[in-house]
Each structure stands twice: as structure tokens, then as C-alpha cells.
Design a protein around this motif. Structure first.
Motif, PDB file in Angstrom:
ATOM      1  N   GLY A 116       0.810  -1.170   0.000  1.00  0.00           N
ATOM      2  CA  GLY A 116       0.000   0.000   0.000  1.00  0.00           C
ATOM      3  C   GLY A 116       0.875   1.263   0.000  1.00  0.00           C
ATOM      4  O   GLY A 116       2.094   1.223   0.155  1.00  0.00           O
ATOM      5  N   MET A 117       0.209   2.384  -0.049  1.00  0.00           N
ATOM      6  CA  MET A 117       0.891   3.666  -0.120  1.00  0.00           C
ATOM      7  C   MET A 117       1.095   4.303   1.254  1.00  0.00           C
ATOM      8  O   MET A 117       1.859   5.267   1.384  1.00  0.00           O
ATOM      9  N   THR A 118       0.434   3.776   2.274  1.00  0.00           N
ATOM     10  CA  THR A 118       0.547   4.375   3.615  1.00  0.00           C
ATOM     11  C   THR A 118       1.276   3.486   4.609  1.00  0.00           C
ATOM     12  O   THR A 118       2.052   3.976   5.426  1.00  0.00           O
ATOM     13  N   HIS A 119       1.026   2.183   4.569  1.00  0.00           N
ATOM     14  CA  HIS A 119       1.752   1.270   5.456  1.00  0.00           C
ATOM     15  C   HIS A 119       1.862  -0.100   4.790  1.00  0.00           C
ATOM     16  O   HIS A 119       0.941  -0.549   4.107  1.00  0.00           O
ATOM     17  N   THR A 120       3.014  -0.727   4.953  1.00  0.00           N
ATOM     18  CA  THR A 120       3.300  -2.006   4.330  1.00  0.00           C
ATOM     19  C   THR A 120       4.009  -2.896   5.339  1.00  0.00           C
ATOM     20  O   THR A 120       4.372  -2.468   6.436  1.00  0.00           O
ATOM     21  N   TRP A 121       4.243  -4.153   4.928  1.00  0.00           N
ATOM     22  CA  TRP A 121       4.948  -5.088   5.804  1.00  0.00           C
ATOM     23  C   TRP A 121       6.389  -4.651   6.065  1.00  0.00           C
ATOM     24  O   TRP A 121       6.992  -5.050   7.055  1.00  0.00           O
ATOM     25  N   GLY A 122       6.929  -3.832   5.202  1.00  0.00           N
ATOM     26  CA  GLY A 122       8.306  -3.394   5.386  1.00  0.00           C
ATOM     27  C   GLY A 122       8.451  -2.102   6.154  1.00  0.00           C
ATOM     28  O   GLY A 122       9.572  -1.677   6.469  1.00  0.00           O
ATOM     29  N   ASP A 123       7.331  -1.456   6.496  1.00  0.00           N
ATOM     30  CA  ASP A 123       7.420  -0.168   7.177  1.00  0.00           C
ATOM     31  C   ASP A 123       6.208   0.022   8.081  1.00  0.00           C
ATOM     32  O   ASP A 123       5.163   0.473   7.640  1.00  0.00           O
ATOM     33  N   HIS A 124       6.372  -0.344   9.365  1.00  0.00           N
ATOM     34  CA  HIS A 124       5.330  -0.139  10.376  1.00  0.00           C
ATOM     35  C   HIS A 124       3.981  -0.664   9.885  1.00  0.00           C
ATOM     36  O   HIS A 124       3.035   0.106   9.669  1.00  0.00           O
ATOM     37  N   PRO A 125       3.863  -1.984   9.672  1.00  0.00           N
ATOM     38  CA  PRO A 125       2.662  -2.544   9.046  1.00  0.00           C
ATOM     39  C   PRO A 125       1.371  -2.372   9.832  1.00  0.00           C
ATOM     40  O   PRO A 125       0.290  -2.366   9.243  1.00  0.00           O
ATOM     41  N   PHE A 126       1.468  -2.260  11.142  1.00  0.00           N
ATOM     42  CA  PHE A 126       0.263  -2.126  11.954  1.00  0.00           C
ATOM     43  C   PHE A 126       0.324  -0.815  12.731  1.00  0.00           C
ATOM     44  O   PHE A 126       0.819  -0.762  13.872  1.00  0.00           O
ATOM     45  N   PRO A 127      -0.155   0.276  12.159  1.00  0.00           N
ATOM     46  CA  PRO A 127      -0.011   1.598  12.775  1.00  0.00           C
ATOM     47  C   PRO A 127      -0.571   1.696  14.185  1.00  0.00           C
ATOM     48  O   PRO A 127      -0.058   2.455  15.014  1.00  0.00           O
ATOM     49  N   ASP A 128      -1.621   0.944  14.481  1.00  0.00           N
ATOM     50  CA  ASP A 128      -2.271   1.062  15.785  1.00  0.00           C
ATOM     51  C   ASP A 128      -1.795   0.012  16.792  1.00  0.00           C
ATOM     52  O   ASP A 128      -2.305  -0.052  17.906  1.00  0.00           O
TER      53      ASP A 128
END
Length: 244
Positions: A116-128
Motif C-alpha cells: 500500500g501507499m501508507t503502510h506495508t509489511w516493510g514499514d510499520h505494518p500495523f499503525p495502531d
């Protein structure tokens, strides 16, 4: 010709609950519309937008066409019946990007996944979620990509590199009508190209041998053995915990 038909599928409104015998995503009204649309099409290429991945069957994990295998076969038969020219599946949902290809006697089916464009498995996948959950996810997915037998994920013909990307991404498709080929790219932050592959349009499509031609539809090399799938899943589950 130089025409592209873009088909947007609604995967939610008519979707059956998972676990339904003979379950479906599209519903009969949408299947009739799709059949009519493909039958009447004279386009040189077809972009079929599916919110869920079509090629990758990941057992009962996540959402994908493999959860309703009869619907998946029905789609393949429809593409073969109308001998749809250069069909390309565009999908998302999984929070990484990858390029996949399925093969059969009738030809090849390309899938381009971008998300995705906002969060992915490579960059903070679970924001909450907490730091622990994010660490486990960011550690586990690169391991999964190397260990799991991702059946349909292709490799670069020159380098052998797996064609996936775990960072923020979006996709781009470029048709070269003079060369009769299509180039698909996955771009990351700053518009930097992370994946790029080119395919002759004549090689794309599964209808060369009629409906019977999709009977052997599978990844190149066939489906992996069950033990390899089990080993991959076990490794993905336990290795991140061993890293603490």
C-alpha cells in the motif's frame, strides 16, 4: 489496434461468507455482465482490477480468490472461452507488491499486485499496534518471502531475484504498441523503480487451447510439496520469536 479495456470488479457487495460451499465473490448478475463485456470486447489488452489477489492461494490465510476455488476456476474458464487478449490482473490488499504468472496449455496469466501507499509489511505494518507486534511483522515477512513457496511469484530472468517489494509502493503499466509489449513497474518512495518486467502481449492470455486448456493451470514448475508449505509456515511463525 491500440486499445485497452479496464474492468473494475466489485468483490464485496455479492461476496458469500467464507466457508460457504461453492462460495462466490461476484454474484450471478456481475458474472453475466462480465461475460457479456468480454464477449463484446475487441480491445488489444484487458486490465482486470480485483481488490484481492487472484493467483496466490495461501491456504486459509487472508483474503484471496483461492478461498472460493470454484469462482477462481470460473474466471479462468471465462477468460479462456472468450480467448481474451492480453488479460492482466491488477490486485492489492496484501500490503506488499509482487509480480506473478500462471501457466497452462492455453497460455499465461499475469498478475500485478501493488499495495500500500501508507503502510506495508516493510514499514510499520500495523499503525495502531505496539512495537512488539510491528517488530514481529517486519521481521517475519522478509523471512516469509525467502522461505515460503510463493507459488506464482516470478523471478527476474537474468538475476533470479524474486519479484516482490515490501516498502511503500504503487504500480505503473506502460504499453509499447510498436513492440507489442507491456512493461509493468513497481515504484517506491520518491518514485524510485523497485521492480520492472516487460512481457510480449502475444504471450499473455489463457485461451489458446480453449476451456480445456486451463485444466493444468499452475505455477511454473507445478505446485510445491505439502511439506515445504508446512515448513515455510512453521519457520515464519517461530523464527521472529527466536530473534528476541
Amino acid at each position: 489496434g491500440r486499445s485497452v479495456l479496464v474492468i473494475l470488479l466489485d468483490m464485496r457487495y455479492h461476496k458469500d461468507p467464507y466457508g460457504t460451499t461453492g462460495g462466490d465473490f461476484l454474484g450471478e448478475e456481475q458474472w453475466r455482465w462480465l461475460n457479456r463485456t468480454l464477449a463484446e470486447s475487441s480491445a488489444d489488452a484487458h486490465l482486470i482490477v480485483s481488490s484481492l489477489q487472484f493467483l496466490q492461494p495461501r491456504q486459509v490465510i487472508g483474503e484471496h480468490w483461492g478461498r472460493f476455488p470454484e469462482a477462481r476456476v470460473r474466471m479462468l474458464k471465462l477468460l479462456a472461452h472468450h480467448n481474451v487478449s492480453a488479460p492482466i490482473i491488477l490486485s492489492g490488499d496484501v500490503h506488499w507488491a509482487e509480480l506473478g504468472m500462471g501457466y497452462c496449455a492455453g497460455g499465461q496469466l499475469l498478475e500485478v499486485t501493488s499495495s500500500g501507499m501508507t503502510h506495508t509489511w516493510g514499514d510499520h505494518p500495523f499503525p495502531d499496534s505496539n512495537i512488539l507486534a510491528n517488530y514481529g511483522a517486519q521481521t517475519g515477512m522478509p523471512i516469509a518471502q525467502r522461505v515460503m513457496p510463493w507459488r506464482y511469484q516470478i523471478r527476474d530472468a537474468d538475476t533470479g531475484t524474486q519479484q516482490y517489494y515490501l516498502g511503500h509502493n504503487f504500480g505503473e503499466i506502460e504499453f509499447d504498441w510498436l513492440a507489442r509489449q507491456v512493461s509493468v513497474s513497481i515504484l517506491g518512495d520518491g518514485g524510485i523503480v523497485q521492480l520492472r518486467q516487460t512481457f510480449p502481449l502475444v504471450h499473455l492470455g489463457v485461451g489458446a487451447a480453449g476451456i480445456e486448456g486451463i485444466a493444468d493451470f499452475a505455477p511454473m514448475g507445478g505446485d510445491p510439496e505439502a511439506w515445504r508449505v508446512g515448513l515455510g509456515m512453521a519457520t515464519v511463525a517461530f523464527l521472529p520469536m527466536m530473534l528476541f
